[in-house]
Design a protein around this motif. Structure first.
Motif, PDB file in Angstrom:
ATOM      1  N   ALA A 219      18.689  60.436  35.072  1.00 26.22           N
ATOM      2  CA  ALA A 219      19.400  61.625  35.561  1.00 26.22           C
ATOM      3  C   ALA A 219      18.822  62.072  36.906  1.00 26.22           C
ATOM      4  N   LYS A 220      17.492  62.040  37.040  1.00 30.63           N
ATOM      5  CA  LYS A 220      16.868  62.399  38.317  1.00 30.63           C
ATOM      6  C   LYS A 220      17.315  61.451  39.425  1.00 30.63           C
ATOM      7  N   LEU A 221      17.578  60.202  39.064  1.00 22.37           N
ATOM      8  CA  LEU A 221      18.044  59.216  40.032  1.00 22.37           C
ATOM      9  C   LEU A 221      19.539  59.340  40.307  1.00 22.37           C
ATOM     10  N   GLY A 222      20.186  60.282  39.635  1.00 22.10           N
ATOM     11  CA  GLY A 222      21.617  60.459  39.828  1.00 22.10           C
ATOM     12  C   GLY A 222      22.453  59.429  39.097  1.00 22.10           C
ATOM     13  N   PHE A 224      23.843  59.146  36.109  1.00 24.22           N
ATOM     14  CA  PHE A 224      24.171  59.895  34.900  1.00 24.22           C
ATOM     15  C   PHE A 224      24.905  59.047  33.868  1.00 24.22           C
ATOM     16  N   ALA A 225      25.703  58.096  34.335  1.00 22.47           N
ATOM     17  CA  ALA A 225      26.431  57.254  33.385  1.00 22.47           C
ATOM     18  C   ALA A 225      25.451  56.445  32.532  1.00 22.47           C
ATOM     19  N   GLU A 226      24.407  55.909  33.153  1.00 23.94           N
ATOM     20  CA  GLU A 226      23.395  55.163  32.403  1.00 23.94           C
ATOM     21  C   GLU A 226      22.589  56.099  31.513  1.00 23.94           C
ATOM     22  N   ALA A 227      22.272  57.287  32.027  1.00 22.06           N
ATOM     23  CA  ALA A 227      21.546  58.263  31.215  1.00 22.06           C
ATOM     24  C   ALA A 227      22.325  58.591  29.947  1.00 22.06           C
ATOM     25  N   LEU A 228      23.644  58.731  30.098  1.00 20.90           N
ATOM     26  CA  LEU A 228      24.488  59.068  28.941  1.00 20.90           C
ATOM     27  C   LEU A 228      24.384  58.017  27.837  1.00 20.90           C
ATOM     28  N   GLU A 229      24.301  56.759  28.206  1.00 19.32           N
ATOM     29  CA  GLU A 229      24.216  55.704  27.198  1.00 19.32           C
ATOM     30  C   GLU A 229      22.991  55.911  26.310  1.00 19.32           C
ATOM     31  N   HIS A 230      21.858  56.259  26.917  1.00 20.30           N
ATOM     32  CA  HIS A 230      20.638  56.480  26.135  1.00 20.30           C
ATOM     33  C   HIS A 230      20.721  57.776  25.333  1.00 20.30           C
ATOM     34  N   ILE A 231      21.310  58.807  25.917  1.00 20.65           N
ATOM     35  CA  ILE A 231      21.425  60.082  25.203  1.00 20.65           C
ATOM     36  C   ILE A 231      22.302  59.923  23.970  1.00 20.65           C
ATOM     37  N   GLU A 232      23.380  59.156  24.094  1.00 20.29           N
ATOM     38  CA  GLU A 232      24.260  58.937  22.935  1.00 20.29           C
ATOM     39  C   GLU A 232      23.501  58.215  21.821  1.00 20.29           C
ATOM     40  N   GLN A 233      22.626  57.279  22.180  1.00 20.34           N
ATOM     41  CA  GLN A 233      21.826  56.596  21.155  1.00 20.34           C
ATOM     42  C   GLN A 233      20.855  57.561  20.488  1.00 20.34           C
ATOM     43  N   LEU A 234      20.268  58.470  21.277  1.00 20.84           N
ATOM     44  CA  LEU A 234      19.369  59.471  20.709  1.00 20.84           C
ATOM     45  C   LEU A 234      20.108  60.366  19.719  1.00 20.84           C
ATOM     46  N   LEU A 235      21.351  60.716  20.053  1.00 19.36           N
ATOM     47  CA  LEU A 235      22.132  61.612  19.209  1.00 19.36           C
ATOM     48  C   LEU A 235      22.593  60.942  17.915  1.00 19.36           C
ATOM     49  N   ARG A 248      22.963  65.797  27.246  1.00 17.91           N
ATOM     50  CA  ARG A 248      24.290  65.171  27.329  1.00 17.91           C
ATOM     51  C   ARG A 248      25.253  66.038  28.143  1.00 17.91           C
ATOM     52  N   ALA A 249      25.223  67.341  27.914  1.00 22.55           N
ATOM     53  CA  ALA A 249      26.103  68.232  28.672  1.00 22.55           C
ATOM     54  C   ALA A 249      25.795  68.155  30.168  1.00 22.55           C
ATOM     55  N   THR A 250      24.517  68.121  30.510  1.00 21.82           N
ATOM     56  CA  THR A 250      24.122  68.036  31.919  1.00 21.82           C
ATOM     57  C   THR A 250      24.565  66.710  32.525  1.00 21.82           C
TER      58      THR A 250
END
Length: 655
Positions: A219-222, A224-235, A248-250
């Motif tokens: 997310a810091k690297l901008g 966000f699409a890749e970040a979302l993939e990991h967040i969905e796995q966490l959820l 995820r909202a961010t």
């Protein structure tokens, strides 16, 4: 070993020998001739000795001196906590132990004291937080706890060394890798942190902390699409985890799913109305959509929830069109005069500066801006010489021969329109104009070129020198990767805008990767641009803006490099002067569209009617017709801007 650290060791030895009077005398002896930078550690050790000696009043006075100099000194607050505890003032003790843990979350002793105090107060929520931290820190091997302590104290090189030594003996230890990545983030080595955490997740896919930290780095690297993939796995594992739901909202905001993010934030706030930070995030989402009234309401609710929340005040000020009334300014001044963390004090000073400037109280405004910048800069570690050296290295490496040698390199796609320059130079206005065209998508400040440059920098002989050694066919791969990675931020238009201002450093790399990409240089009068940057508190990066001399030198380095690009890539970059856009909107819009090989569309002249998400500080301004009020604002502060005037002689733009 410096002389000061040697003195500290001598004082510590006397404390270990129970010679507290000798420790105090030695501290006083060296304090008399110490510089301001040398005094804090001596004051701290003196206060420890005074507490042990039972001179609690003297110890309080010594710590007051220390904390006036360094309000975030973690061990200074810890000592204050011990003093108040010894005097039976448990509430004050808890406050200082908490401040200590805010500044340095690795202070296990302070967390243990808080746990005891919260138990006595029947504060179940705070007790749970303290217990979790005591358990986490208590199970860490001493070297890793030491590395964390060094990291939070800002001693990043030493922290990195301690952590790496531990990992040499405990290879693939997940906690060691996570802490090493956290140190890398603090060093702003985000790609290194990504690599470490990616490796950790590959070794231990069920490690929630590693995956969560990896999503945060992406997310810091901008990305966000890749970040979302990991967040969905966490959820999947923890579907109700509020931290993951917030992340995820961010990330949804980052990829443009702002309506989804707003709904998510509202649900999170309903479940935890005391979380002021969520209300600020909700306000940011509203602001991105142009829902100004809703954004203001969310920020005001955050302040009502947490009256010392500096970021909420700055978020209101950063609306640019918002005006604080006299009562609000009085409240802010009262809040600023109290005990505040640096995290709250900095944005509050910037917000007050904006409030006083709107009231035409320019001296008071500048005083606030100056204090906010001074506090922001003191721990940034920024050195303008590094940027100046980078520019000179880039000029030397990216000569005409480089581009002749790699002629025909890169991918042919004309999709990106890069808008480069300095922040606050009018780039958001140009993006809004371009995004009002039917064939252009607006995106955001994309980090992908910076990431590519950073990856190249990790390979010998370093970037940009190694551009000379890269095989020509690799540039096409770089260009294709950029297009693939940025696709998530686009809609359906054939062209899109990437307005990362710092890309001016990498015009050569952009041309080699994407030779048919369009590049626009957003240029603004140097006095106006530099002062506008100085009074802006940026969320991430742009450390050069927190000192007037730094920002002036940065501007001149930028000018020098852009002149070089004009010489080695003639006609590649179109310079658009902000003042000329204001004076002749239609003429400059036609010129801009012609350079982008786009037909003229009248909608570009009514850009302020275009509905799209905008995530930069100028979001509210570019939703209004062109106005001239900001062109000469710096003149109201001219008596304070000597460092800029020395560089620019108060002159207009040097295009």
């Amino acid at each position: 070993m410096t002389q000061t650290s040697s003195i500290e060791r001598q004082i510590q030895q006397r404390l270990q020998q129970a010679d507290v009077n000798g420790a105090i005398a030695l501290a006083d002896q060296h304090l008399a001739g110490a510089t301001d930078a040398e005094k804090p550690p001596l004051l701290y050790l003196k206060a420890v000795a005074q507490r042990i000696a039972g001179a609690l009043t003297d110890a309080h006075a010594t710590l007051d001196d220390l904390l006036t100099r360094l309000p975030e000194h973690a061990r200074g607050h810890q000592e204050k906590g011990y003093l108040f505890k010894a005097q039976g003032q448990c509430k004050a003790a808890a406050w200082h132990f908490y401040r200590a843990c805010q500044s340095n979350p690795a202070l296990l002793s302070s967390w243990r004291e808080l746990k005891t105090l919260y138990q006595a107060q029947d504060n179940d929520t705070a007790l749970m937080m303290a217990t979790e931290q005591v358990n986490y820190l208590g199970q860490l091997p001493p070297p890793l706890l030491g590395a964390l302590d060094l990291m939070f104290e800002g001693q990043l090189s030493q922290a990195d060394q301690v952590c790496r030594r531990y990992l040499q003996q405990h290879k693939h230890d997940p906690q060691g890798l996570i802490i090493l990545a956290q140190i890398a983030v603090r060093r702003k080595a985000l790609l290194e942190a990504e690599f470490i955490l990616d490796s950790c997740v590959a070794l231990d896919p069920e490690n929630q902390q590693a995956r969560s930290d990896l999503a945060g780095v992406l997310a810091k690297l901008g990305r966000f699409a890749e970040a979302l993939e990991h967040i969905e796995q966490l959820l999947v594992a923890q579907p109700d985890n509020p931290h993951y739901l917030t992340a995820r909202a961010t990330a949804w905001v980052g990829v443009g799913r702002i309506e989804d993010a707003i709904l998510a934030y509202q649900q999170l706030i309903a479940a935890a109305p005391e979380r002021a930070g969520l209300k600020v995030l909700l306000g940011h989402a509203y602001k991105a959509l142009g829902r100004t009234a809703d954004a203001i309401k969310a920020y005001q609710q955050a302040i009502a929830c947490e009256p010392t929340f500096g970021d909420a005040y700055w978020s209101l000020a950063n609306m640019k069109t918002y005006r604080f009334d006299d009562q609000q300014l009085a409240q802010m001044a009262h809040t600023a005069s109290g005990e505040l963390s640096l995290e709250d004090s900095i944005p509050l000073q910037f917000a007050m500066g904006k409030g006083w400037e709107d009231k035409r109280e320019y001296d008071r405004a500048f005083s606030c801006y100056a204090k906010g910048n001074r506090l922001k800069r003191q721990n940034s570690g920024f050195a303008i010489q590094a940027i100046e050296q980078q520019v000179e290295r880039t000029i030397a490496a990216c000569d005409k021969q480089l581009f002749e040698r790699h002629k025909g390199a890169g991918t042919d796609a004309p999709d990106p329109i890069f808008v480069v320059g300095l922040p606050r130079a009018g780039s958001t206005l140009l993006e809004q104009i371009l995004s009002s065209h039917s064939q252009v998508d607006g995106t955001m400040e994309l980090h992908h070129v910076l990431a590519q440059a950073s990856r190249l920098g990790q390979k010998a002989p370093g970037y940009p020198e190694n551009l000379r050694e890269i095989q020509t066919d690799l540039f096409a791969r770089f260009g294709q990767q950029y297009l693939e990675q940025t696709r998530a931020y686009r809609q359906q238009a054939p062209l899109f805008v990437d307005k990362m201002p710092n890309n001016f450093l990498h015009v050569g790399l952009i041309h080699l990767m994407l030779p048919n990409a369009t590049i626009i240089d957003a240029r603004r009068d140097p006095m106006a641009c530099c002062f506008s940057g100085f009074k802006q508190l940026f969320g991430e990066g742009q450390e050069f803006t927190y000192d007037l001399d730094d920002i002036a030198r940065y501007y001149k380095a930028y000018q020098r490099l852009m002149q070089h690009w004009d010489e080695v890539l003639p006609g590649k970059v179109l310079r658009v002067q902000h003042e000329e856009v204001i004076d002749d909107l239609e003429g400059q819009v036609r010129r801009l569209l012609a350079h982008c090989k786009l037909p003229f569309e009248s909608g570009c002249l009514t850009f302020y009617e275009t509905q799209r998400a905008i995530k930069t500080p100028s979001a509210e301004q570019v939703r209004q017709p062109i106005y001239r009020s900001g062109m000469q604002q710096w003149r109201n502060f001219a008596s304070h801007l000597e460092p800029l005037l020395v560089h620019f002689n108060g002159a207009g733009a040097d295009a």
